[in-house]
Scaffold this active site. Structure first.
Site, PDB file in Angstrom:
ATOM      1  N   GLU A   1      -6.311  -7.948  -0.917  1.00 39.90           N
ATOM      2  CA  GLU A   1      -6.693  -7.842   0.491  1.00 39.90           C
ATOM      3  C   GLU A   1      -8.194  -7.615   0.528  1.00 39.90           C
ATOM      4  OE1 GLU A   1      -4.805  -5.247   3.243  1.00 39.90           O
ATOM      5  OE2 GLU A   1      -2.763  -5.790   2.619  1.00 39.90           O
TER       6      GLU A   1
ATOM      7  N   GLU B   1       0.835  -1.207   0.000  1.00 37.28           N
ATOM      8  CA  GLU B   1       0.000   0.000   0.000  1.00 37.28           C
ATOM      9  C   GLU B   1       0.874   1.263   0.000  1.00 37.28           C
ATOM     10  OE1 GLU B   1      -4.285  -1.238   1.749  1.00 37.28           O
ATOM     11  OE2 GLU B   1      -2.823  -0.648   3.260  1.00 37.28           O
TER      12      GLU B   1
END
Length: 580
Positions: free
Chosen positions: A235, A158
């Site tokens: 995710e 991320e």
């Protein structure tokens, strides 16, 4: 040779379209003797792949002392995944977030303020290169094109939410390829334009998304930035984590199953975050601070389809039903869970564990931080001679108990933004400061712990400080060996307690901490983690391999008070109140 590649619209296994059905299991959050059980149950839900982060700070807690054994045996974990007939995805970071201490970065690394964390700064690149080369020695020979089972490796984590240093991402790719990684490389970001743009290297890294709702909308945004190749939610947030002082978080199995159905119907691949959350054993929980500091609980149950003790819940069955519409699901199902042994035995106190500790004699003008002391543990005892008046410090990280000449005078909490306390009299001021968990997200990663700034009393600088790092594990060992103290109906302050109990066979247990204040628990020397009456978590999970047939010992290292001087084990977990 088996191949795994990225095609125009799909992942390709030996040239044929392949939909990844993956679940996250962090090897460092699960007792190694229970890895195989959790992996097997993932296959029974219909998954074909297991994903894991890699925790640098457990592999190398001390610079240059590398460990890939026991709990850190990533190679064995990947081999167990292969033995189950499943593929693997490895996400080595080096930053992983994961609600894990320091986002997975070692404190010796982040102590060096000259390093530009998560950037192309040369010193940081030098350190991460060494780390990645150690990890890739394990991963490279286990790639699918070398007879292994690893099909994807993720670059960073991320990153678009943190920075936009393309040279840093390019360096990570260079190191990864130079180490022999040949499988496709991916990134993950939340499907927001700025994050996808900042965290990607188009044509080099395959973009995937992280989200927990509105799947069709999120995939459409991802497609704008990844115009070709397979879509993947790497995710899929099927639950959420807990933090001390909040409620236990759960999400709807029906709503999550519908989002899963939408993704699989669109042909997207998925990785459940988490399939099995596990536990933040020891002192490895992370923390967040978005204006209010929140330390993550010891339990990382995550309301995942396999709960903290490895038992399937409603989500497991809901997801299995959806997966069966798109892929074969084994006929075998997990056995019904059994209740854990219910026990209660009295605790024996051994007195104040803090009093006999030898204080450091070195003095400093201002209190040294945990990092300056080389303390990677939870506690430091600070002391100075102080006049009466209003004590103040810039910041407490994260909780401090104050006493003057041995008499408690109050507490200061970072979460409550407290940094002053009244000293009723002159004397020897002692402040026991606890690191409650290292920040794992955003710009405060790597912050120093302890008393921050130059303390004052009524505005005048207070100098001449000593600082004593405390090893909680060593304290627990001393409690086990200490002479007993007089029995009482309740105990206040820094008290050590212990008990013995007998089991017919090794077994998972749920240690009830109701009646304890705040502190740390050990079973047979195994560090279960932190407890706190602040909740929501009430029980600590005890993995069966940490117990044994016959006599077992429990040690409690208490910081505040004990109102029920007995140790109790419940039949199942009690993780706290749910949100109304």
């Amino acid at each position: 040779m088996t191949t795994f590649t990225i095609g125009d619209t799909d992942f390709l296994l030996d040239g044929e379209p392949y939909q990844i059905l993956s679940g996250a299991i962090h090897y460092f959050r699960v007792h190694p003797d229970q890895w195989a059980d959790r992996i097997h149950k993932a296959r029974l839900m219909g998954l074909n792949t297991i994903e894991t982060y890699v925790s640098w700070n457990t592999h190398e807690p001390v610079r240059g002392e590398w460990d890939s054994t026991g709990w850190n045996d990533l190679g064995r974990f990947l081999d167990l995944v292969a033995a189950e007939g499943m593929h693997a995805i490895v996400r080595p970071g080096p930053y992983i977030c994961a609600e894990w201490a320091n986002g997975g970065l070692p404190t010796w690394l982040t102590t060096d303020t000259s390093l530009g964390l998560r950037s192309s700064e040369p010193g940081f690149v030098r350190e991460i290169t060494r780390f990645l080369e150690n990890i890739y020695e394990i991963v490279t020979p286990r790639q699918i094109d070398r007879g292994g089972n690893v099909i994807l490796v993720q670059i960073e984590n991320e990153y678009g939410a943190y920075g936009a240093d393309k040279a840093y991402l390019e360096e990570l790719v260079r190191v990864t390829r130079a180490a022999g990684i040949t499988v496709p490389l991916t990134t993950v970001d939340q499907p927001q334009p700025d994050m996808l743009r900042n965290g990607s290297l188009p044509g080099v890294l395959h973009l995937t998304g992280s989200f927990g709702s509105r799947a069709s909308e999120r995939l459409a945004t991802l497609r704008e930035f990844q115009p070709t190749g397979p879509l993947m939610c790497s995710e899929f947030w099927d639950g959420w984590f807990d933090w001390w002082g909040s409620n236990h978080h759960t999400t709807s199995p029906e709503v999550a199953a519908q989002d899963l159905d939408d993704m699989l119907a669109a042909g997207a691949s998925v990785n459940f975050y988490m399939f099995h959350g596990g536990t933040n054993f020891g002192l490895m929980n992370g923390a967040n601070d978005k204006g209010r500091y929140s330390a993550i609980t010891t339990s990382y149950d995550y309301d995942a389809p396999l709960d903290e003790a490895g038992n399937p819940n409603a989500k497991f069955w809901a997801f299995r039903e959806v997966i069966a519409k798109y892929a074969p699901v084994p006929d075998e199902v997990p056995a019904d869970p059994t209740a854990a042994p219910i026990l209660e035995v009295p605790l024996e106190a051994t007195g104040d564990w803090l009093a006999p500790l030898v204080r450091e004699i070195q003095t400093t003008e201002a209190p040294a931080t945990f990092e300056q002391l080389g303390q990677d543990g939870a506690l430091v005892l600070y002391a100075a001679d102080a006049p009466a008046g209003l004590f103040a410090v810039d910041e407490v990280r994260d909780l401090a108990w104050a006493s003057v000449d041995g008499t408690p005078v109050g507490r200061m909490s970072r979460r409550e933004h407290e940094h002053t306390i009244a000293l009723p009299s002159a004397g020897r001021l002692e402040l026991l400061v606890e690191d409650q968990g290292r920040i794992n997200y955003a710009s405060r990663i790597g912050e120093h712990k302890g008393l921050i700034g130059v303390p004052t009393v009524d505005g005048a600088a207070l100098t001449g400080w000593t600082a004593t790092p405390i090893d909680v594990t060593a304290v627990a060992a001393s409690v086990l060996e200490a002479a007993p103290a007089p029995a009482a109906a309740a105990y206040s302050g820094t008290v050590g307690l212990r008990a013995s109990f007998t089991l017919d066979a090794a077994s998972d247990l749920f240690l009830d901490t109701d009646g304890f204040g705040k502190g740390y628990a050990f079973i047979n020397g195994f560090f279960l983690g932190r407890y706190w009456q602040n909740g929501p978590q009430r029980t600590l999970f005890v993995p069966g391999p940490a117990t044994r047939a016959g006599e077992n010992t429990v040690v409690i290292v208490e910081l505040e008070n004990v109102t029920i001087p007995s140790v109790r084990f419940l039949a199942s977990a009690e993780l706290g109140y749910l949100e109304d």
